[in-house]
Design a protein around this motif. Structure first.
Motif, mmCIF file in Angstrom:
data_model
loop_
_atom_site.group_PDB
_atom_site.id
_atom_site.type_symbol
_atom_site.label_atom_id
_atom_site.label_comp_id
_atom_site.label_asym_id
_atom_site.label_seq_id
_atom_site.Cartn_x
_atom_site.Cartn_y
_atom_site.Cartn_z
ATOM 1 N N ARG B 9 1.077 -8.314 9.533
ATOM 2 C CA ARG B 9 0.463 -9.534 10.054
ATOM 3 C C ARG B 9 -1.010 -9.310 10.377
ATOM 4 N NH1 ARG B 9 3.131 -13.521 12.352
ATOM 5 N NH2 ARG B 9 1.083 -14.496 12.025
ATOM 6 N N TYR B 10 -1.341 -8.088 10.761
ATOM 7 C CA TYR B 10 -2.729 -7.747 11.078
ATOM 8 C C TYR B 10 -3.041 -6.394 10.447
ATOM 9 C CZ TYR B 10 -1.928 -11.269 14.686
ATOM 10 O OH TYR B 10 -1.601 -12.428 15.342
ATOM 11 N N LEU B 11 -4.266 -6.267 9.944
ATOM 12 C CA LEU B 11 -4.623 -5.028 9.270
ATOM 13 C C LEU B 11 -6.123 -4.798 9.402
ATOM 14 C CD1 LEU B 11 -3.492 -2.730 7.507
ATOM 15 C CD2 LEU B 11 -3.957 -4.160 5.500
ATOM 16 N N ILE B 12 -6.482 -3.568 9.752
ATOM 17 C CA ILE B 12 -7.884 -3.173 9.816
ATOM 18 C C ILE B 12 -8.075 -2.021 8.850
ATOM 19 C CG2 ILE B 12 -9.762 -2.299 11.243
ATOM 20 C CD1 ILE B 12 -8.400 -3.558 13.666
ATOM 21 N N LYS B 13 -9.040 -2.178 7.953
ATOM 22 C CA LYS B 13 -9.324 -1.147 6.965
ATOM 23 C C LYS B 13 -10.828 -0.885 6.922
ATOM 24 C CE LYS B 13 -5.391 -0.135 4.827
ATOM 25 N NZ LYS B 13 -4.905 1.260 4.669
ATOM 26 N N ARG B 14 -11.166 0.282 6.427
ATOM 27 C CA ARG B 14 -12.583 0.596 6.208
ATOM 28 C C ARG B 14 -12.964 0.250 4.780
ATOM 29 N NH1 ARG B 14 -14.794 2.875 10.415
ATOM 30 N NH2 ARG B 14 -13.513 4.018 11.922
ATOM 31 N N MET B 15 -14.207 -0.092 4.598
ATOM 32 C CA MET B 15 -14.733 -0.412 3.269
ATOM 33 C C MET B 15 -14.426 0.741 2.311
ATOM 34 S SD MET B 15 -18.547 -1.727 2.300
ATOM 35 C CE MET B 15 -19.305 -0.222 2.870
ATOM 36 N N GLY B 16 -13.921 0.403 1.133
ATOM 37 C CA GLY B 16 -13.584 1.407 0.150
ATOM 38 C C GLY B 16 -12.124 1.833 0.156
ATOM 39 N N GLU B 17 -11.410 1.508 1.198
ATOM 40 C CA GLU B 17 -9.978 1.844 1.246
ATOM 41 C C GLU B 17 -9.173 0.829 0.422
ATOM 42 O OE1 GLU B 17 -9.328 4.184 5.458
ATOM 43 O OE2 GLU B 17 -9.102 2.002 5.456
ATOM 44 N N ASN B 18 -8.006 1.252 0.007
ATOM 45 C CA ASN B 18 -7.116 0.358 -0.715
ATOM 46 C C ASN B 18 -6.240 -0.413 0.272
ATOM 47 O OD1 ASN B 18 -8.136 1.374 -3.123
ATOM 48 N ND2 ASN B 18 -6.581 2.986 -3.207
ATOM 49 N N VAL B 19 -5.931 -1.643 -0.113
ATOM 50 C CA VAL B 19 -5.160 -2.522 0.763
ATOM 51 C C VAL B 19 -3.980 -3.101 -0.009
ATOM 52 C CG1 VAL B 19 -5.190 -4.642 2.139
ATOM 53 C CG2 VAL B 19 -7.210 -3.136 2.107
ATOM 54 N N LEU B 20 -2.826 -3.111 0.626
ATOM 55 C CA LEU B 20 -1.628 -3.690 0.031
ATOM 56 C C LEU B 20 -1.056 -4.724 0.986
ATOM 57 C CD1 LEU B 20 0.655 -3.791 -2.095
ATOM 58 C CD2 LEU B 20 1.780 -1.960 -0.811
ATOM 59 N N LEU B 21 -0.992 -5.964 0.539
ATOM 60 C CA LEU B 21 -0.385 -7.034 1.320
ATOM 61 C C LEU B 21 0.907 -7.449 0.629
ATOM 62 C CD1 LEU B 21 -3.507 -9.263 2.111
ATOM 63 C CD2 LEU B 21 -2.687 -7.222 3.286
ATOM 64 N N GLU B 22 1.944 -7.575 1.439
ATOM 65 C CA GLU B 22 3.271 -7.848 0.887
ATOM 66 C C GLU B 22 3.744 -9.243 1.277
ATOM 67 O OE1 GLU B 22 4.500 -3.441 0.190
ATOM 68 O OE2 GLU B 22 4.757 -5.335 -0.855
ATOM 69 N N CYS B 23 4.468 -9.864 0.372
ATOM 70 C CA CYS B 23 5.020 -11.198 0.625
ATOM 71 C C CYS B 23 6.441 -11.251 0.088
ATOM 72 C CB CYS B 23 4.168 -12.263 -0.057
ATOM 73 S SG CYS B 23 4.847 -13.941 0.062
ATOM 74 N N GLY B 24 7.324 -11.853 0.853
ATOM 75 C CA GLY B 24 8.698 -12.019 0.419
ATOM 76 C C GLY B 24 9.196 -13.428 0.693
ATOM 77 N N GLN B 25 10.139 -13.868 -0.142
ATOM 78 C CA GLN B 25 10.743 -15.187 0.088
ATOM 79 C C GLN B 25 12.231 -15.116 -0.267
ATOM 80 O OE1 GLN B 25 11.741 -17.265 -2.740
ATOM 81 N NE2 GLN B 25 10.573 -16.346 -4.422
ATOM 82 N N ASP B 26 13.017 -15.911 0.455
ATOM 83 C CA ASP B 26 14.466 -15.853 0.292
ATOM 84 C C ASP B 26 15.032 -17.104 -0.351
ATOM 85 O OD1 ASP B 26 15.283 -16.530 3.823
ATOM 86 O OD2 ASP B 26 14.133 -17.664 2.334
#
Lengths: 115, 112
Positions: B9-26
């Motif tokens: 729900r919340y994410l803090i990353k540094r510039m240049g890092e990889n980010v993965l956001l996940e989504c699911g539905q039922d």
């Protein structure tokens, strides 16, 4: 080019008044117009929608008026309540049989209802 | 109960890092979407997926990619995140040919 435009950007009304939110669009092939309601910290949720074959849709205190010729629509919220305070997005979509199902969203109207 | 979930729900990353956001539905919806929402700009479509491994670019795909290996799951990937990708990201789903989109609660991403 902004496909869907909303006005005003923000609106404040007193409890019990009617709030009127406006929306206009560019593409005459749009045939479905949902309005989404979004509370802070949440995702948008479908409030009410209308298809281009109709000129009015009512659901309780919420009514959409649609003018196809002018490519305009409006959302009327009668007897506004403090719980209606939210951001409202107008959206438009083309028929899905075109092979590409996409929704174009306006920038939203932030509604505040003062008790 | 029809539901779209998003993690984190919340994410803090540094510039240049990889980010993965996940989504699911039922709901077994064929179509899934990724949007970003910035103040005053409304919702902008990043990618749309019509089913497993059937993805199309939306209006602002640059800097993003997606993955959909199962119908109920749709991922948004930022390779080497940039500060201008700080935003709130929403996932949505719908049945193909039907107009109602169901949105998740959003992921608030801050890239420092």
């Amino acid at each position: 080019q902004q496909q869907v435009r909303q006005s005003p950007q923000s609106l404040t009304v007193w409890e019990g008044e009617t709030a009127i939110l406006n929306c206009s669009y560019e593409d005459s092939t749009f045939n479905y117009f949902p309005w989404y309601q979004q509370f802070p910290g949440e995702g948008p949720a479908l409030l009410i929608s209308i298809r281009s074959v109709s000129d009015k849709k009512e659901d309780g205190r919420f009514t959409i008026f649609f003018n196809k010729r002018e490519k305009k629509l409006s959302l009327h919220i009668t007897d506004s309540q403090p719980g209606d305070s939210a951001t409202y997005f107008c959206a438009a979509s083309v028929p899905p049989n075109t092979g590409y199902q996409n929704f174009y969203f306006g920038k939203g109207t932030s509604l505040t209802v003062i008790p | 109960d029809m539901k779209v979930t998003q993690m984190p729900r919340y994410l803090i990353k540094r510039m240049g890092e990889n980010v993965l956001l996940e989504c699911g539905q039922d709901m077994s919806h064929e179509t899934m979407y990724w949007y970003r929402q910035d103040p005053g700009l409304g919702l902008q479509l990043i990618y749309i997926s019509y089913d497993v491994d059937s993805n199309s670019e939306g209006d602002i795909p640059k800097g993003y990619r997606v993955s959909r290996k199962k119908r109920e799951h749709f991922s948004l990937i930022l390779d080497s995140a940039k500060t201008n990708q700080t935003s709130v990201y929403f996932c949505a789903s719908s049945y193909w040919g039907q107009d109602t989109q169901y949105f998740g609660p959003g992921t608030r991403l801050l890239v420092l």
